[in-house]
Design an enzyme around this catalytic site. Structure first.
Site, mmCIF file in Angstrom:
data_model
loop_
_atom_site.group_PDB
_atom_site.id
_atom_site.type_symbol
_atom_site.label_atom_id
_atom_site.label_comp_id
_atom_site.label_asym_id
_atom_site.label_seq_id
_atom_site.Cartn_x
_atom_site.Cartn_y
_atom_site.Cartn_z
ATOM 1 N N ASP A 136 -8.830 3.522 -3.510
ATOM 2 C CA ASP A 136 -9.743 3.618 -2.610
ATOM 3 C C ASP A 136 -11.168 4.152 -3.293
ATOM 4 O O ASP A 136 -11.543 5.401 -2.775
ATOM 5 C CB ASP A 136 -9.443 4.391 -1.338
ATOM 6 N N ASP A 145 0.764 -1.163 0.085
ATOM 7 C CA ASP A 145 0.019 -0.028 -0.012
ATOM 8 C C ASP A 145 0.980 1.295 -0.123
ATOM 9 O O ASP A 145 2.141 1.213 0.245
ATOM 10 C CB ASP A 145 -1.076 0.080 1.136
ATOM 11 N N GLU A 163 2.946 6.804 -2.460
ATOM 12 C CA GLU A 163 3.051 8.305 -3.208
ATOM 13 C C GLU A 163 3.522 9.379 -2.382
ATOM 14 O O GLU A 163 3.291 10.655 -2.997
ATOM 15 C CB GLU A 163 1.620 8.531 -3.766
#
Length: 693
Positions: free
Chosen positions: A493, A428, A431
């Site tokens: 998401d 996950d 960024e």
């Protein structure tokens, strides 16, 4: 132009750097030959303001032409190339007023004075020609394009730019997982990965400076810096690129979309083929806290309800909240992780664990890494700390994967976590590198930002191969050019809405057109709780995607929905189970060719305008047509390509090419089988369905 939109004035962490000019743009105006090398040519170039530099043209892999502009006096700093030019074939032809580099599939011509480049897309004098557009002006003589050259920015650096013509009917694809795509004509696209905070806007978890044109060419920029593309936005007759790097380095590729994707594979490497078990459905606890007993109970329910499932995913809470993600098992919630995973394996399940490359300030491993200098730093040498969780979790620091010591340290943490027997990692985040961060190797945060998820996933994949003896497949969120080597990406998401289902679909098609074939999304959406109808339609879409996972903030277990929804989802999961041989066969084909497993309609029908317009459906391999329902009611319009297409459950057939409004009962997935399908694709047929003629 400024924007009042909340997303513009409230950026999340690590927004892209602005390109604020300190002076006038400085175009290349003339050139002369400075040397040849058989299949390459070096030109000395001169700009309008008196700068000098070199422009190197070289034949590269798959018939592409590499174009590299570097201005004299620009300091060199640490940078990483994400493309490999390989070995090309070409010849240089010198003329008095122009030069040519000719490859087997295309030819690049450079007029020397005044300077101008043109790229012949097809062999022969009558073929289509892509031309630079460097002098298009308004009536008041103001330029409306960014010609090949440089502009000095307010920070003293140079941004490089170039502009080429855009045909009136040209469409632009690629650029990563673009949720407003796949056709991006009229847009300004920022290639700068971000935590998109959903899937309804122009931010992208996965970006790449890769342009795929419907006109028969593609462009790949080799950079990890910020790249901004103007796609017939500022001038409808042109597209431009502006690249914040010390040089402009890009590849011109001629050919239809399939040929261009093959060249992308040649330049950036093949995708990693996931193992066979990975193509079955994955079932997650979602974001809810769960201990070992909860994982065991979930696995038992999967078997009790007969849901096909190959992977049990354990999300964040295998680690202590506040320490995410220091890769330590929470001993209170998971006292015997090895016993847990062994028990799951005995029931036929593989296991995936969640992680991210940040470490909470409350973790005991934070102090250890801080003392050793293993985090990205600020200019004053302290760790760069951020709120990556919007207040849900304590602040975190980011592991510096340019630091050899940090890499070795983190490798051991991964080995310890994986010693329990997990088969995969969900990687996950990634960024969040800010542009003012400082890395151990001297790389600026701006240069590292887009590279960071590649370094992060490379390491995790390498340790997985070492510990498990498998392929090293990860299930990642952030990516850049070349990220297909990590296998699976998922769409971040989304909200549990019909609108986000559609934007997720567009993002997946866009990513496939950027050379990443193995993609998934959270069935039912991540934020919120889907209605039963939305859950079913999203599950049908998800189970007919390259990879499939049930995951969200609330339960996505089918038996937690009404009986008719459960029955419909179970039916779709069994269709996927029957299609596993076909999916694996087509996945191997994707690795060999660079084609996505989930294909935009125009890839197989590039000359048909309807195929370009049908951007909310796809071919799953060559033989299956999937048209997800993106609104309630069970109806939508579908474009059927040439040939006969038969619904897998009802046996109803449609002869294409045509548009047709379809009406699908809740229990029927939006799946049609082509008349040329082989036995592996025909396995999707329901046992009671009429045979395909």
């Amino acid at each position: 132009m400024t924007s009042l939109h909340p997303r513009a004035v409230n950026p999340f962490i690590a927004p892209p750097p602005s390109m604020e000019a300190a002076g006038a743009l400085d175009p290349v105006v003339r050139a002369e030959a400075a040397g040849t090398g058989g299949d390459s040519l070096t030109l000395r170039v001169h700009t309008e303001q008196g700068r000098e530099g070199t422009l190197r043209l070289a034949a590269a892999a798959a018939g592409s032409v590499r174009v590299t502009l570097r201005m004299a006096g620009v300091a060199r700093s640490p940078r990483v190339s994400v493309a490999d030019p390989g070995r090309g074939s070409g010849r240089v032809v010198l003329h008095d007023t122009h030069v040519e580099l000719i490859t087997p599939s295309a030819a690049l011509r450079v007029d020397l004075d005044p300077f101008h480049m043109s790229f012949r897309l097809t062999p022969g004098p009558s073929g289509d020609v892509l031309r630079q557009n460097g002098d298009d002006r308004q009536p008041d003589d103001v330029l409306t394009v960014l010609p090949l050259g440089v502009t000095e920015l307010t920070d003293g650096s140079l941004v490089h730019h170039d502009t080429w013509t855009a045909a009136p009917d040209e469409r632009f694809y690629g650029f990563g997982e673009q949720f407003t795509g796949p056709d991006l004509r009229g847009r300004q696209v920022s290639c700068w990965i971000q935590d998109a905070m959903g899937t309804s806007g122009s931010r992208a978890y996965k970006a790449s400076p890769w342009l795929l044109s419907s006109r028969g060419y593609a462009v790949l920029v080799d950079t990890t810096g910020h790249a901004l593309f103007d796609l017939a936005h500022s001038n409808t007759a042109a597209w431009s690129m502006s690249v914040a790097d010390e040089q402009l380095d890009y590849y011109l590729i001629a050919g239809d979309p399939r040929t261009c994707l093959g060249a992308h594979r040649a330049l950036t490497g093949p995708a990693l083929l996931p193992p066979d078990w990975a193509f079955g459905p994955w079932v997650s606890s979602g974001f809810a806290a769960e201990d070992a007993a909860g994982v065991t109970r979930r696995a038992a329910e999967v078997r009790e309800h007969g849901l096909p499932c190959s992977v049990i995913h354990i999300d964040c809470h295998w680690q202590e909240h506040g320490s995410w993600s220091d890769l330590r098992w929470d001993e209170r919630a998971f006292p015997d992780p090895k016993g847990l995973i062994t028990g799951l394996r005995d029931q036929g399940f593989r296991t995936c664990l969640w992680m991210n490359p940040y470490i909470g300030t409350g973790s005991p491993r934070f102090a250890e890494a801080e003392r050793s200098g293993y985090f990205l730093r600020t200019a004053d040498g302290t760790p760069w700390i951020s709120d990556a969780w919007s207040g849900f979790h304590p602040d975190v620091a980011m592991v510096d994967f340019t630091h050899p010591g940090a890499v070795s340290w983190y490798r051991e943490l991964l080995r310890e976590a994986l010693a329990a027997g997990a088969d995969a990692m969900k990687t996950d985040f990634g960024e969040g590198v800010p542009r003012d961060a400082v890395a151990h190797n001297g790389m600026s945060g701006e240069r590292l930002h887009n590279l960071y998820p590649l370094l992060y996933n490379d390491l995790v994949s390498e340790v997985l191969r070492e510990v498990t003896g498998g392929t090293g497949m990860v299930w990642g969120r952030s990516s850049w050019t070349g990220g297909q080597r990590h296998a699976v990406q998922w769409a971040g998401d989304p909200n549990s809405t019909w609108e986000d289902l559609a934007s997720v679909l567009r993002g997946g098609l866009s990513l496939g057109l950027t050379g990443q074939p193995f993609w998934s999304h959270d069935i039912g959406g991540f934020h919120g709780t889907p209605t039963p109808e939305l859950y079913v339609r999203w599950a049908q879409f998800g189970l007919l995607s390259p990879m499939a996972r049930f995951h969200g903030m609330t339960s996505r277990l089918p038996w937690d929905f009404p009986q008719d929804a459960f029955d419909a989802v179970l039916s779709a999961a069994r269709v996927r189970e029957r299609l596993l041989p076909y999916l694996r066969e087509q996945a191997a084909h994707s690795v060999r060719t660079g084609l996505p497993l989930m294909r935009s309609m125009f890839l197989d029908h590039p000359g048909r305008p309807d195929a370009h317009a049908a951007d909310l459906q796809y071919l799953l391999g060559p033989d299956l047509l999937v048209a997800p329902l993106y609104a309630p009611g069970g109806r939508r319009h579908v474009w059927f390509p040439p040939g006969q297409w038969t619904h897998y459950a009802t046996g109803a057939s449609v002869s294409g090419p045509c548009w047709r409004e379809v009406d699908l009962a809740l229990q029927h997935a939006p799946l049609w089988i082509g008349e040329q399908a082989g036995p592996a694709a025909r396995a999707a047929l329901e046992p009671a369905a009429p045979p395909i003629p």
